[in-house]
Design an enzyme around this catalytic site. Structure first.
Site, short mmCIF file in Angstrom:
data_model
loop_
_atom_site.label_atom_id
_atom_site.label_comp_id
_atom_site.label_asym_id
_atom_site.label_seq_id
_atom_site.Cartn_x
_atom_site.Cartn_y
_atom_site.Cartn_z
N TRP A 320 0.84 -1.21 0.00
CA TRP A 320 0.00 0.00 0.00
C TRP A 320 0.87 1.25 0.00
CZ3 TRP A 320 -0.43 4.12 3.38
CH2 TRP A 320 -1.55 4.94 3.22
N HIS A 321 1.99 1.19 0.68
CA HIS A 321 2.84 2.37 0.79
C HIS A 321 3.55 2.71 -0.52
CE1 HIS A 321 2.40 2.16 5.20
NE2 HIS A 321 2.77 3.42 5.17
N GLY A 322 3.80 1.74 -1.36
CA GLY A 322 4.49 2.07 -2.59
C GLY A 322 4.66 0.88 -3.51
N PHE A 485 2.62 8.35 -1.44
CA PHE A 485 2.08 7.02 -1.17
C PHE A 485 0.59 6.98 -1.44
CE2 PHE A 485 5.58 7.31 2.16
CZ PHE A 485 6.52 6.82 1.30
#
Length: 485
Positions: A320-322, A485
């Site tokens: 989800w962050h990247g 993000f």
């Protein structure tokens, strides 16, 4: 539009505030809500107006799907279809190029990248709306009108980088009469929290970025000391940047009589990885627990399934962050640490508080190297230097040679000092900030306590911080890290 920009602080916010409460005073509550929605869309479109239609289509689609879930018999099929569409949209914009580059690396092909520009806040407003659909399916959220749903998704304090909010918690605040009347206590507390968050961003995080960037941009030539300074600088930069944003968002919400959820609870005071994840990015952790970990089975089917669900959840948080293998590796590493932490607890072995804190913070810092690095190769370079005590690195070569030069015969190489500031200044700064994050109470306690009104010197101090931060805004004016993000 950035929270730390003059156009936001001196123009957008005052105009939005005055018009909203003027309409509220005239008892035009729906018109005031519509104004807040329009202002939030303008705020979003300031960065790139081309993505406003995408946001609007996403909102209309999820509102329609939510209504169908409420009114149709085949609710589960509609829910699955709605979530799938949301994830496909997120996947296209965020992960298409990552998928193509991975295929190229594995197969040796040369497929062209799409070079898609990631819309601001797409991860946040996608997860927010997926939670809404699930809550409608569960019967714990019911939509009143399209207008309030628009407000729920677009309200500008949380739109770009969270916190992730819940429809069932926010809707009562949107419709109550008190929301549309000026509350001087909320304004005072909101401005105080906003000032603290702005100070964290422009006076601390942006300055730490210099040291972090120097270290990671020279990952192949770091000494032991420089690697640890870079890693700790980034750990503190990320903390002050994202917690600063979250506090500014909460402060802005209070100006409009809205109580947004806490996203940070002094996470660097944690004494275990489990404790850390109860304190760091709390709304994302709650989302993953409520809408993924528990549906997967949580801890209901034995210890092995519980550990599997933890690992899967943390891999999702990483992705989800990247869109990169460094983020996947970061999430997976934290998943393994959580598994180890849970198994350690079963032995009921007690260690001193300081030992627990040192181990926890060290693990977090090491994991942040994976999070910050542009590639796995760069991350491994930094981590290798963080363990290379024979390549220590101190700034004053003459002083070192005169006093400790004999150590070189034992293989200790003092290396090159890459930072422009002197070592004492760097160490004192980092040490002071560590004391701040470990010992100082959470600034969001201002919401629950009366300390702001009991101590007359505190508002003066916060006013001075706000003034200094405003001056720094013109110098820095940098984006928040979580925008990417």
């Amino acid at each position: 539009m950035l929270f730390n920009s003059y156009e936001f602080i001196l123009l957008f916010l005052p105009v939005t505030f005055v018009v909203f409460f003027t309409l509220g005073k005239l008892k035009c509550n729906k018109l005031a809500t519509a104004w807040l929605v329009l202002a939030s869309l303008f705020f979003y479109g300031w960065w790139d107006y081309h993505y406003v239609p995408l946001l609007l289509m996403s909102i209309l689609f999820n509102y329609f799907v939510g209504k169908q879930i409420e009114n149709r018999a085949n609710k589960k099929a509609i829910l699955v279809g709605g979530i799938a569409a949301d994830l496909l949209l997120l996947g296209y914009f965020k992960y298409a190029d990552f998928f193509i580059s991975t295929v190229n690396d594995l197969s040796g092909s040369s497929l062209g990248l799409l070079n898609i520009v990631l819309p601001l806040g797409i991860s946040f407003f996608t997860f927010t709306q997926i939670a809404y659909l699930v809550d409608v399916y569960r019967g714990i959220a019911k939509n009143i009108s399209l207008l309030y749903y628009f407000e729920f998704v677009t309200i500008f304090p949380h739109l770009i980088a969270g916190p992730i909010i819940s429809y069932k918690e926010m809707l009562p605040q949107f419709i109550r009469a008190e929301t549309f009347a000026i509350n001087h206590k909320n304004i005072a507390i909101g401005l105080a929290i906003f000032a603290i968050g702005l100070t964290k961003k422009v006076m601390i995080a942006d300055n730490l970025a210099v040291w972090a960037n120097i270290a990671f941009n020279n990952s192949e030539n770091l000494t032991f000391l420089a690697a640890w300074i870079g890693a700790i600088s980034y750990s503190l930069q990320l903390y002050f940047d994202f917690s600063g944003y979250s506090e500014m968002a909460i402060g802005l919400g209070l100006l409009f009589n809205l109580s947004l959820p806490m996203n940070f609870n002094s996470p660097y005071q944690a004494t275990s990885i489990v404790d850390f994840w109860r304190r760091w990015h709390m709304t994302l952790g709650s989302w993953v627990k409520e809408y993924m970990y528990i549906p997967l089975g949580g801890n209901r089917h034995g210890e092995l399934c519980k550990m599997r669900n933890l690992l899967v959840s943390m891999l999702l948080i990483g992705l989800w962050h990247g869109a990169g293998w460094t983020f996947v590796l970061w999430g997976g590493t934290h998943g393994l640490l959580l598994v180890i932490n849970h198994q350690w607890r079963r032995f009921n072995i007690k260690l001193p508080h300081l030992v627990n804190w040192v181990m926890t913070f060290s693990c977090v810092v090491v994991c942040w190297v994976l999070f910050r690095a542009e590639s796995i190769h760069e991350a491994l370079n930094v981590l290798r230097c963080m363990t290379d005590i024979y390549h220590f690195g101190l700034p004053d070569k003459d002083f070192i040679w005169n006093n400790f030069g004999f150590l070189e015969q034992y293989g200790i190489n003092f290396g090159q000092w890459i930072f422009s500031e002197s070592l004492p200044r760097v160490l004192v700064t980092l040490s002071a900030l560590m004391v701040l994050v470990v010992c100082v109470p959470n600034p969001l306690e201002l919401r629950e306590s009366q300390i702001l009104f009991r101590h007359k010197a505190l508002p003066i101090l916060l006013g001075m911080l706000l003034g200094l931060s405003l001056l720094m805004c013109n110098v820095q004016n940098s984006e928040f890290l979580y925008f990417q993000f």
